[in-house]
Design an enzyme around this catalytic site. Structure first.
Site, PDB file in Angstrom:
ATOM      1  CB  CYS A 187      -3.108  20.846  31.135  1.00  0.00           C
ATOM      2  SG  CYS A 187      -4.184  19.804  32.140  1.00  0.00           S
ATOM      3  CB  CYS A 191      -8.117  19.628  29.978  1.00  0.00           C
ATOM      4  SG  CYS A 191      -7.712  20.603  31.436  1.00  0.00           S
ATOM      5  CG  ASP A 230       3.626   4.950 -11.468  1.00  0.00           C
ATOM      6  OD1 ASP A 230       3.881   3.871 -12.013  1.00  0.00           O
ATOM      7  OD2 ASP A 230       2.820   5.784 -11.916  1.00  0.00           O
ATOM      8  CG  ASP A 284      -0.380   9.109 -11.914  1.00  0.00           C
ATOM      9  OD1 ASP A 284       0.165   7.984 -12.003  1.00  0.00           O
ATOM     10  OD2 ASP A 284      -0.792   9.742 -12.901  1.00  0.00           O
ATOM     11  CG  ASP A 329       0.615   3.984  -9.124  1.00  0.00           C
ATOM     12  OD1 ASP A 329       1.365   3.044  -9.442  1.00  0.00           O
ATOM     13  OD2 ASP A 329       0.463   5.008  -9.815  1.00  0.00           O
TER      14      ASP A 329
END
Length: 742
Positions: free
Chosen positions: A15, A18, A428, A627, A631
């Site tokens: 559970c 635990c 971008d 990319d 950025d």
């Protein structure tokens, strides 16, 4: 001492309580920087300088078992599958043995054919049954009692505590009635041996089914691992050798035949071919590869043979990083999951208190002690928090796996949760909306310079750079066989331009702001720049010895699916913003083509991040898509950063989610998966909480005064097991979620 990552397989967790116990034990170990336990696949990931032996010892002291997962990821998965299968079969066996005693007792008691306790023969019969029951629950339920004891030692409580107390009290009460039958009124002489063993049978069965279902959520990792071949053809000393993938080194010459999978990352050094990179890009069309092009492990050679030199092997390959990202994300917890862990850590003690109060109320209201025992035991059994602990991790595993198949690599659970909350997407331009492969379209030199000379100077200064525009200009010069010169004093201002000394001349090459910052008069070039910008082309100014020399324009075509993706993002109610370092006229021209009205141009990398912060300050939940290196600050600042997988490593490392194919449509799929996953988690949590909110009062006997109904502990055990199975089944629905067709 250096830090390292260790993965453990944890056995015995049942559970969310635990999970808290194991995480506390691991994080308390000297040398551990961070430890995270994944309840869904019963593993722990630990970062720090602690040894695996000390970590395993800490887990064992907390009442659980642990083994270190092997170094090879493929071996880890195989080992984990084998352990899960053994556990599944073991739990089924325990369930069958408990059920073989409990079910006949239950059926016979329904038909009222079992001996009653009033006679000596009946007392002997039930004493034998009680002894058999003790043997069965010792075998089939030993792990519950062991776990409960170890939790008690460290002053903790878990699901094992509830089960051990519930079934233990049922057996002790029943055996007390059998041995001291004359001390109980006739109406109180009830035994619950069959309840004790059937509860254990049902919980073991539920755990077995849950274990089997959990394996299905790891299909994404298994599929990714299956992409890598087992061996490779190596050229050593002029001979072809077929070697296991583990024996391939760096800078090996590897031969690939038609139809073969590429074993490691590398650079093509001889030949050419078409390679199916759909596992990375999602695009069905093969990519043409020639000398100098990169090839990636797991992609498939479709036509000719070629040789390539290995550059990344083992854990450093793109495929290995993808697998590790998926594994890490599946094991991470979003904020909603951490909240559940906190709730679960106090849930079990609260239930124990409710059980005691239930017993006391019944004992004071009804002289029949049987009702008090039944009600208190049933409260313990029905409240087991299995479903609560499973609600978040099982959905996260399914959601991250689904996203991986869609081409989106999610770094952590928070990113998965946040993606569905986005209301603003900042894009971008270059490499995100556009192809990122610009080409030179126009060259206009002023009267005292020739076009060829200016292109030669531009190619010389850009030969030092790796920017896509630089590659376009250098490529143009090579195509037209223009000579380049030696470059010295090179300096790059990200987002603006570059400067250098070429042939003893001071050269600047960049955007309008770059020229104005250097006090260069570019009026003679402005008409040409404006005209080309309106055509969605990017003008770049060249000056020599602080005098305007030429303007070179490049064009970067818009990706075929960018407008479709943006239109659909807007239909979802998201505000789309175009944020670019390019000049205003060019950016506006691109924005018009893709139907975006909010535009920011001429922005530096620092301003990109600042603009994200401004949008967040206005209350927007912002996703940034980019990319390039420029950025990276914005990607890190955004609530969710999406990196185009075909971009730079810096951008990918700064982002929360990597879009492997570079298509903006993957963002739509990711948002859809995120929203579906979060809804799935909420459904699971709602079901688990409502189950307990309704189940606990009913178990305590709330219906008895009105309908004379007191819930049987066996039914409570069945309901508890069913709740866990319901959560797992609901999470697995995510695997069938429909994605947007490419």
């Amino acid at each position: 001492m250096s830090e390292n990552a260790i993965n453990l397989s944890i056995d015995g967790m049942s559970c969310a309580g635990c999970v808290s116990s194991v995480e506390y034990a691991l994080n308390s170990t000297i040398g551990v920087t961070q430890a995270t336990v994944n309840f869904a696949d019963h593993t722990a990931s630990i970062v720090g300088s602690a040894s695996s032996e000390s970590l395993i010892h800490a887990v064992e002291n907390a009442g659980y078992n642990a083994t270190e997962l092997l170094e090879s990821l493929k071996d880890q998965v195989i080992e984990k599958e084998q352990k899960d299968l053994v556990r599944y079969q073991y739990l089924l066996k325990k369930s069958a043995i408990a059920g073989s005693l409990g079910l006949p007792l239950f059926v016979l008691s329904v038909f009222d054919v079992l001996p009653i306790l009033n006679s000596n023969s009946g007392q002997f019969f039930w004493f034998v049954i009680g002894t058999m029951t003790l043997a069965v629950i010792t075998y089939s339920g030993k792990h519950f009692y062991t776990g409960a004891y170890k939790s008690l030692v460290i002053r903790n409580a878990s699901m094992d505590t509830l089960i051990a107390m519930g079934t233990g009290v049922a057996w002790i009460f029943s055996m007390t009635v059998v041995v001291f039958k004359d001390s109980f009124p006739i109406e109180s002489r009830h035994v619950y041996f069959e309840a004790a063993v059937i509860i254990i049978a049902l919980i073991n069965l539920g755990s077995a089914i849950e274990s089997r279902a959990r394996g299905k959520t790891s299909q994404a990792i298994k599929r990714l691992i299956g992409l890598q071949p087992r061996d490779a053809t190596i050229i050593r000393n002029g001979q072809e050798l077929r070697l296991p993938i583990e024996k391939v080194g760096i800078s090996e010459t590897i031969k690939i035949y038609p139809g073969e999978k590429i074993p490691v990352d590398g650079v093509l050094i001889e030949g050419n071919s078409s390679v199916d990179e759909s596992m990375l890009t999602g695009e069905p069309m093969p990519t043409l590869k020639s000398v100098g092009d990169d090839v990636v492990a797991g992609t498939v050679n479709t036509t000719g043979s070629f040789l390539f030199s290995s550059t990344r092997i083992g854990k450093d390959t793109v495929l290995a990083n993808i697998i590790e990202m998926v594994r890490t994300a599946q094991g991470s917890k979003p904020s909603i999951g951490r909240l559940v862990d906190k709730v679960s850590s106090v849930f079990v003690p609260v239930v124990m208190v409710i059980s005691i109060i239930t017993f006391l109320i019944w004992f004071n209201l009804d002289p029949n002690i049987t009702h008090a025992v039944v009600a208190s035991v049933t409260v313990l059994i029905i409240a087991c928090p299995c479903a609560l602990g499973l609600a978040t991790p099982i959905s996260i595993m399914a959601g991250v796996g689904k996203a991986a198949r869609a081409g989106a690599l999610i770094r952590n659970g928070d990113a998965l949760q946040q993606a569905g909350r986005l209301n603003t997407i900042v894009l971008d331009k270059t490499g995100t909306i556009t192809e990122g492969r610009p080409t030179v379209t126009n060259v206009m030199a002023l009267n005292n310079f020739s076009d060829e000379y200016c292109m030669s100077i531009a190619a010389s200064i850009e030969s030092v750079s790796e920017h896509p525009i630089a590659q376009a200009i250098v490529g143009y010069a090579k195509q037209h066989k223009l000579q380049t010169s030696k470059v010295t004093d090179f300096n790059s201002i990200t987002g603006h331009g570059v400067s250098a000394t070429i042939d003893s001349q001071s050269v600047l090459f960049g955007n309008e702001r770059f020229m104005l910052n250097h006090g260069i008069d570019i009026d003679e070039l402005q008409d040409e720049a404006l005209m080309r910008s309106k055509e969605a082309k990017t003008p770049i100014y060249l000056t020599i010895n602080k005098k305007a020399a030429a303007i070179i324009t490049v064009s970067d075509p818009i990706k075929k699916d960018s407008k479709i993706a943006i239109d659909n993002l807007q239909k979802l109610g998201l505000k789309v913003v175009l944020l670019s370092g390019d000049n205003e006229t060019t950016v506006n021209a691109v924005a018009k083509l893709i139907n975006v009205s909010t535009v920011f141009s001429d922005v530096t990398p620092q301003y990109k991040a600042e603009k994200i912060r401004q949008l967040q300050a206005d209350g927007d939940v912002v996703g940034m898509v980019g990319d390039g290196i420029n950025d990276a600050p914005a990607l890190a600042t955004a609530d969710v950063g999406f990196a185009i997988g075909t971009g730079t490593d810096v951008a990918i490392e700064s982002a929360d989610i990597t879009l492997m194919g570079g298509s903006l449509i993957t963002i739509l799929d990711t948002i859809n998966i995120s929203r579906s996953t979060v809804n799935n988690i909420k459904q699971n949590l709602f079901g688990a909480f409502i189950y307990n909110v309704i189940g606990i009062p009913v178990a305590a006997g709330a219906l008895y005064p009105f309908f004379g109904v007191l819930l049987n502990p066996m039914l409570a055990g069945a309901a508890m097991a069913l709740s866990s199975l319901t959560v797992v089944s609901n999470a697995n629905r995510l695997r069938n979620l429909k994605l947007i067709a490419r």
